[in-house]
Design an enzyme around this catalytic site. Structure first.
Site, PDB file in Angstrom:
ATOM      1  N   ARG A  63      43.696  44.701  48.639  1.00  0.00           N
ATOM      2  CA  ARG A  63      45.019  44.476  48.041  1.00  0.00           C
ATOM      3  C   ARG A  63      45.567  45.717  47.337  1.00  0.00           C
ATOM      4  NH1 ARG A  63      42.407  39.803  47.762  1.00  0.00           N
ATOM      5  NH2 ARG A  63      41.577  40.262  45.696  1.00  0.00           N
ATOM      6  N   GLU A 100      33.189  40.965  40.189  1.00  0.00           N
ATOM      7  CA  GLU A 100      33.223  39.703  39.446  1.00  0.00           C
ATOM      8  C   GLU A 100      32.560  38.624  40.313  1.00  0.00           C
ATOM      9  OE1 GLU A 100      37.140  38.189  38.696  1.00  0.00           O
ATOM     10  OE2 GLU A 100      36.413  36.627  37.365  1.00  0.00           O
TER      11      GLU A 100
HETATM   12  P1  AMP Z   1      36.355  44.084  39.194  1.00  0.00           P
HETATM   13  O1  AMP Z   1      35.534  45.118  39.881  1.00  0.00           O
HETATM   14  O2  AMP Z   1      35.514  42.995  38.584  1.00  0.00           O
HETATM   15  O3  AMP Z   1      37.320  44.701  38.193  1.00  0.00           O
HETATM   16  O4  AMP Z   1      37.201  43.328  40.289  1.00  0.00           O
HETATM   17  C1  AMP Z   1      38.398  43.840  40.744  1.00  0.00           C
HETATM   18  C2  AMP Z   1      38.583  43.628  42.214  1.00  0.00           C
HETATM   19  O5  AMP Z   1      38.247  42.322  42.633  1.00  0.00           O
HETATM   20  C3  AMP Z   1      40.027  43.858  42.588  1.00  0.00           C
HETATM   21  O6  AMP Z   1      40.053  44.635  43.775  1.00  0.00           O
HETATM   22  C4  AMP Z   1      40.586  42.461  42.796  1.00  0.00           C
HETATM   23  O7  AMP Z   1      41.396  42.429  43.964  1.00  0.00           O
HETATM   24  C5  AMP Z   1      39.391  41.543  42.942  1.00  0.00           C
HETATM   25  N1  AMP Z   1      39.406  40.423  42.000  1.00  0.00           N
HETATM   26  C6  AMP Z   1      38.481  40.207  41.027  1.00  0.00           C
HETATM   27  N2  AMP Z   1      38.739  39.089  40.355  1.00  0.00           N
HETATM   28  C7  AMP Z   1      39.865  38.562  40.881  1.00  0.00           C
HETATM   29  C8  AMP Z   1      40.653  37.408  40.593  1.00  0.00           C
HETATM   30  N3  AMP Z   1      40.329  36.550  39.607  1.00  0.00           N
HETATM   31  N4  AMP Z   1      41.763  37.194  41.330  1.00  0.00           N
HETATM   32  C9  AMP Z   1      42.110  38.066  42.315  1.00  0.00           C
HETATM   33  N5  AMP Z   1      41.398  39.160  42.645  1.00  0.00           N
HETATM   34  C10 AMP Z   1      40.288  39.416  41.943  1.00  0.00           C
END
Ligand code: AMP
Length: 175
Positions: A63, A100
């Site tokens: 995205r 996550e």
């Molecule tokens: P992080 O590495 O935990 O900061 O996760 C960020 C990445 O995971 C981004 O590329 C987001 O597109 C995706 N992502 C993580 N959590 C969500 C969520 N609750 N909703 C949508 N996309 C998420």
């Protein structure tokens, strides 16, 4: 004019238990199909990034690819893709990181960033910060400088910023 985030916030759709149970997925597609909202999001990020004079806008699959090329075009910068393992055709650097939801390896082309290049990292959402930090490590491995990290959405309760204290972080919408 009403503060930008208040109008944009209402357009983001919450999808419970996607892609896994316990995750509240932020669906940005309603914002993307609304020209005014998409403009507002892009224009805000453009304003932030202009003074940083980035040579490259780095987008994180998948995205992140929606926003980064538009910003690269607007800022007269180059676009660099960072992709999940196995997708880039040329020689790559890679880094493993925790999400996550799950774990992954990100890759960048070895010749994507020249030494000293100013790189702005862009993604749709900041959750735990692992993805953005991994992208920053890839840039630094190649000798580039991360001048900014910009997100459409920040889930502040996950404290992603704490992992990213070395970098200027900005988010259009914060939950
Ligand atoms: P992080 O590495 O935990 O900061 O996760 C960020 C990445 O995971 C981004 O590329 C987001 O597109 C995706 N992502 C993580 N959590 C969500 C969520 N609750 N909703 C949508 N996309 C998420």
């Amino acid at each position: 004019m009403a503060p930008l985030t208040s109008s944009l916030k209402t357009i983001i759709r919450d999808i419970p238990d996607f892609p896994k149970k316990g995750i509240l997925f932020k669906d940005i597609t309603p914002l993307l199909k609304e020209p005014k909202a998409f403009h507002e999001a892009i224009d805000t990020m453009t304003e932030w990034l202009l003074p940083e004079k980035p040579d490259y806008i780095l987008g994180i699959e998948s995205r992140g690819f929606i926003f980064s090329p538009v910003l690269a075009y607007k800022l007269n910068a180059g676009f660099i893709p960072v992709r999940k393992k196995g997708k880039l055709p040329h020689e790559t650097e890679e880094v493993a990181y925790a999400l996550e939801y799950g774990e992954a390896v990100l890759e960048i082309h070895r010749d994507a960033v020249s030494a000293g290049a100013r790189v702005a990292i862009v993604d749709d959402l900041l959750a735990t910060g692992g993805t953005a930090l991994a992208a920053a490590h890839l840039v630094e491995k190649l000798g580039g400088k991360v001048v900014s990290m910009s997100f459409l959405i920040e889930l502040s309760f996950l404290n992603g910023r704490e992992k990213l204290t070395h970098y200027p972080v900005k988010s259009v919408i914060t939950y």
